[in-house]
Design an enzyme around this catalytic site. Structure first.
Site, PDB file in Angstrom:
ATOM      1  CD  GLN A  93       6.848  11.251 -30.023  1.00 19.76           C
ATOM      2  OE1 GLN A  93       6.824  11.226 -28.801  1.00 19.76           O
ATOM      3  NE2 GLN A  93       6.459  10.229 -30.753  1.00 19.76           N
ATOM      4  CG  ASN A  94      12.798  10.695 -33.959  1.00 22.58           C
ATOM      5  OD1 ASN A  94      12.425  10.320 -32.847  1.00 22.58           O
ATOM      6  ND2 ASN A  94      12.753   9.931 -35.027  1.00 22.58           N
ATOM      7  CG  ASP A  96      17.055  11.738 -35.779  1.00 19.68           C
ATOM      8  OD1 ASP A  96      16.391  12.355 -36.639  1.00 19.68           O
ATOM      9  OD2 ASP A  96      16.783  10.570 -35.421  1.00 19.68           O
ATOM     10  CG  HIS A 111       9.957  16.003 -28.314  1.00 24.52           C
ATOM     11  ND1 HIS A 111       9.876  14.656 -28.090  1.00 24.52           N
ATOM     12  CD2 HIS A 111       8.793  16.522 -27.870  1.00 24.52           C
ATOM     13  CE1 HIS A 111       8.710  14.372 -27.522  1.00 24.52           C
ATOM     14  NE2 HIS A 111       8.030  15.481 -27.392  1.00 24.52           N
ATOM     15  CB  CYS A 119      21.782  32.238 -25.750  1.00 22.43           C
ATOM     16  SG  CYS A 119      22.576  33.139 -24.411  1.00 22.43           S
ATOM     17  CB  CYS A 122      20.604  36.991 -25.322  1.00 20.18           C
ATOM     18  SG  CYS A 122      21.326  35.940 -26.605  1.00 20.18           S
ATOM     19  CB  SER A 181       7.158   3.783 -26.602  1.00 16.36           C
ATOM     20  OG  SER A 181       7.579   5.033 -26.125  1.00 16.36           O
ATOM     21  CB  ALA A 221      10.000   2.120 -39.455  1.00 13.30           C
TER      22      ALA A 221
HETATM   23  P1  NAD Z   1      10.976   5.286 -27.419  1.00 16.49           P
HETATM   24  O1  NAD Z   1      12.427   5.020 -27.285  1.00 16.49           O
HETATM   25  O2  NAD Z   1      10.182   5.443 -26.218  1.00 16.49           O
HETATM   26  O3  NAD Z   1      10.243   4.152 -28.287  1.00 16.49           O
HETATM   27  C1  NAD Z   1      10.712   3.675 -29.487  1.00 16.49           C
HETATM   28  C2  NAD Z   1       9.614   2.836 -30.127  1.00 16.49           C
HETATM   29  O4  NAD Z   1      10.072   2.433 -31.410  1.00 16.49           O
HETATM   30  C3  NAD Z   1       9.247   1.556 -29.371  1.00 16.49           C
HETATM   31  O5  NAD Z   1       7.845   1.451 -29.326  1.00 16.49           O
HETATM   32  C4  NAD Z   1       9.841   0.428 -30.236  1.00 16.49           C
HETATM   33  O6  NAD Z   1       9.053  -0.744 -30.212  1.00 16.49           O
HETATM   34  C5  NAD Z   1       9.806   1.059 -31.614  1.00 16.49           C
HETATM   35  N1  NAD Z   1      10.822   0.584 -32.558  1.00 16.49           N
HETATM   36  C6  NAD Z   1      12.138   0.301 -32.308  1.00 16.49           C
HETATM   37  N2  NAD Z   1      12.759  -0.026 -33.440  1.00 16.49           N
HETATM   38  C7  NAD Z   1      11.845   0.069 -34.434  1.00 16.49           C
HETATM   39  C8  NAD Z   1      11.890  -0.134 -35.849  1.00 16.49           C
HETATM   40  N3  NAD Z   1      13.024  -0.495 -36.465  1.00 16.49           N
HETATM   41  N4  NAD Z   1      10.757   0.047 -36.564  1.00 16.49           N
HETATM   42  C9  NAD Z   1       9.600   0.409 -35.943  1.00 16.49           C
HETATM   43  N5  NAD Z   1       9.504   0.607 -34.612  1.00 16.49           N
HETATM   44  C10 NAD Z   1      10.612   0.448 -33.876  1.00 16.49           C
HETATM   45  O7  NAD Z   1      10.898   6.550 -28.376  1.00 16.49           O
HETATM   46  P2  NAD Z   1       9.823   7.697 -28.482  1.00 16.49           P
HETATM   47  O8  NAD Z   1       8.456   7.140 -28.346  1.00 16.49           O
HETATM   48  O9  NAD Z   1      10.154   8.469 -29.661  1.00 16.49           O
HETATM   49  O10 NAD Z   1      10.020   8.629 -27.205  1.00 16.49           O
HETATM   50  C11 NAD Z   1      11.215   8.909 -26.598  1.00 16.49           C
HETATM   51  C12 NAD Z   1      11.630  10.374 -26.634  1.00 16.49           C
HETATM   52  O11 NAD Z   1      13.010  10.350 -26.820  1.00 16.49           O
HETATM   53  C13 NAD Z   1      11.083  11.194 -27.749  1.00 16.49           C
HETATM   54  O12 NAD Z   1      10.621  12.350 -27.193  1.00 16.49           O
HETATM   55  C14 NAD Z   1      12.262  11.531 -28.648  1.00 16.49           C
HETATM   56  O13 NAD Z   1      12.348  12.929 -28.817  1.00 16.49           O
HETATM   57  C15 NAD Z   1      13.467  11.172 -27.858  1.00 16.49           C
HETATM   58  N6  NAD Z   1      14.485  10.444 -28.636  1.00 16.49           N
HETATM   59  C16 NAD Z   1      14.852  10.868 -29.879  1.00 16.49           C
HETATM   60  C17 NAD Z   1      15.774  10.161 -30.619  1.00 16.49           C
HETATM   61  C18 NAD Z   1      16.130  10.642 -32.006  1.00 16.49           C
HETATM   62  O14 NAD Z   1      16.016  11.832 -32.291  1.00 16.49           O
HETATM   63  N7  NAD Z   1      16.544   9.748 -32.899  1.00 16.49           N
HETATM   64  C19 NAD Z   1      16.357   9.012 -30.098  1.00 16.49           C
HETATM   65  C20 NAD Z   1      15.993   8.606 -28.807  1.00 16.49           C
HETATM   66  C21 NAD Z   1      15.041   9.332 -28.097  1.00 16.49           C
HETATM   67 ZN    ZN Z   2      23.224  35.004 -25.728  1.00 11.83          ZN
END
Ligand code: NAD
Ligand code: ZN
Length: 230
Positions: A93-94, A96, A111, A119, A122, A181, A221
């Site tokens: 879902q990240n 980054d 995501h 854009c 277009c 989460s 993690a």
């Molecule tokens: P969230 O912020 O809702 O939840 C993060 C979860 O990670 C929590 O359950 C927390 O307990 C857990 N957590 C925190 N630190 C941890 C660690 N070191 N090890 C293991 N678990 C840990 O994030 P989500 O559920 O991914 O949803 C939020 C949305 O926000 C997603 O759709 C995502 O795309 C986006 N998002 C992305 C980024 C990124 O790309 N890095 C950052 C923030 C939010």
């Molecule tokens: Zn364009």
């Protein structure tokens, strides 16, 4: 518990990891709901929407430009690297790009990707890793405004990625659910597709997935994944 989980992994033919913001937290990318998730006191739910972009594209872009700069300065951590080294299929879902940088191939990005610009005129997309961007909002060659290539609250997931995620999860023997989460649907609903699989959750806290999981490993993690996938 970790011992049993390791045996499931050893016996598995297909392992998938569904990851969320928590896996990147130890790299220094704040989660939305954790400490440091706020920017200038805006909540992500108030910026990561089509409505916010329509109202004030410059403000939304300032937030993304800040996040892009932050992400450009950090490194993948031991969690990303353990998944890449073990050849685990990643559905994230990240936005980054840290799984890519750790060496995972064919990452399914539910995501989108913060390094892609699309854009609104277009529809063309391109990768651009410039930080900071020279002009906000950035412009396409066609003159249209570019938006971040990510999925905002209230938007549909990209159908091809969603299909790939469904297929991978439905086929796997072990599903790792890491640092999410699990409250953001429909991604969270993927877990219930892993009917035949063992579900192993890795999270610092209890989540809605915990009661569906065959094993819940509490902790970071970056510490648990290398241990689990050794
Ligand atoms: P969230 O912020 O809702 O939840 C993060 C979860 O990670 C929590 O359950 C927390 O307990 C857990 N957590 C925190 N630190 C941890 C660690 N070191 N090890 C293991 N678990 C840990 O994030 P989500 O559920 O991914 O949803 C939020 C949305 O926000 C997603 O759709 C995502 O795309 C986006 N998002 C992305 C980024 C990124 O790309 N890095 C950052 C923030 C939010
Ligand atoms: Zn364009």
């Amino acid at each position: 518990m970790i011992q049993t989980a390791r045996e499931w992994l050893r016996a598995a033919r297909s392992v998938v990891a569904l990851t969320g913001a928590g896996i990147s937290a130890e790299s220094g990318v704040p989660t939305f709901r954790g400490a440091g998730g706020l920017w200038r006191n805006f909540r992500p739910e108030d910026l990561a929407t089509p409505q916010a972009f329509a109202r004030d594209p410059k403000l939304v872009w300032e937030w993304y430009d800040w996040r892009r700069q932050l992400i450009a300065q950090v490194q993948p951590n031991a969690g990303h690297c353990a998944l890449a080294r073990a050849g685990v299929k990643v559905v994230t879902q990240n936005v980054d790009g840290l799984h890519d940088r750790a060496g995972s191939s064919d990452v399914v990005k539910l995501h989108g990707d913060i390094w892609v610009l699309r854009c609104v005129g277009c529809g063309e997309s391109r990768r651009d890793e410039t930080v900071p961007l020279a002009e906000l909002p950035p412009r396409c060659a066609c003159g249209g405004m570019l938006r971040p290539g990510v999925v905002w609250f209230g938007e549909a997931l990209p159908p091809r990625e969603w299909q790939a995620a469904e297929d991978a999860v439905a086929r796997c023997d072990v599903l790792l659910v890491v640092g999410t989460s699990a409250v953001v649907y429909p991604a969270a609903g993927l877990v219930s597709l892993a009917r035949a699989a063992r579900v192993i959750e890795v999270n610092m806290e209890e989540t809605p997935v915990s009661r569906l999981a065959d094993a819940s490993l509490r902790g970071k993690a970056g510490e648990i994944l290398p241990e689990l996938l050794r």
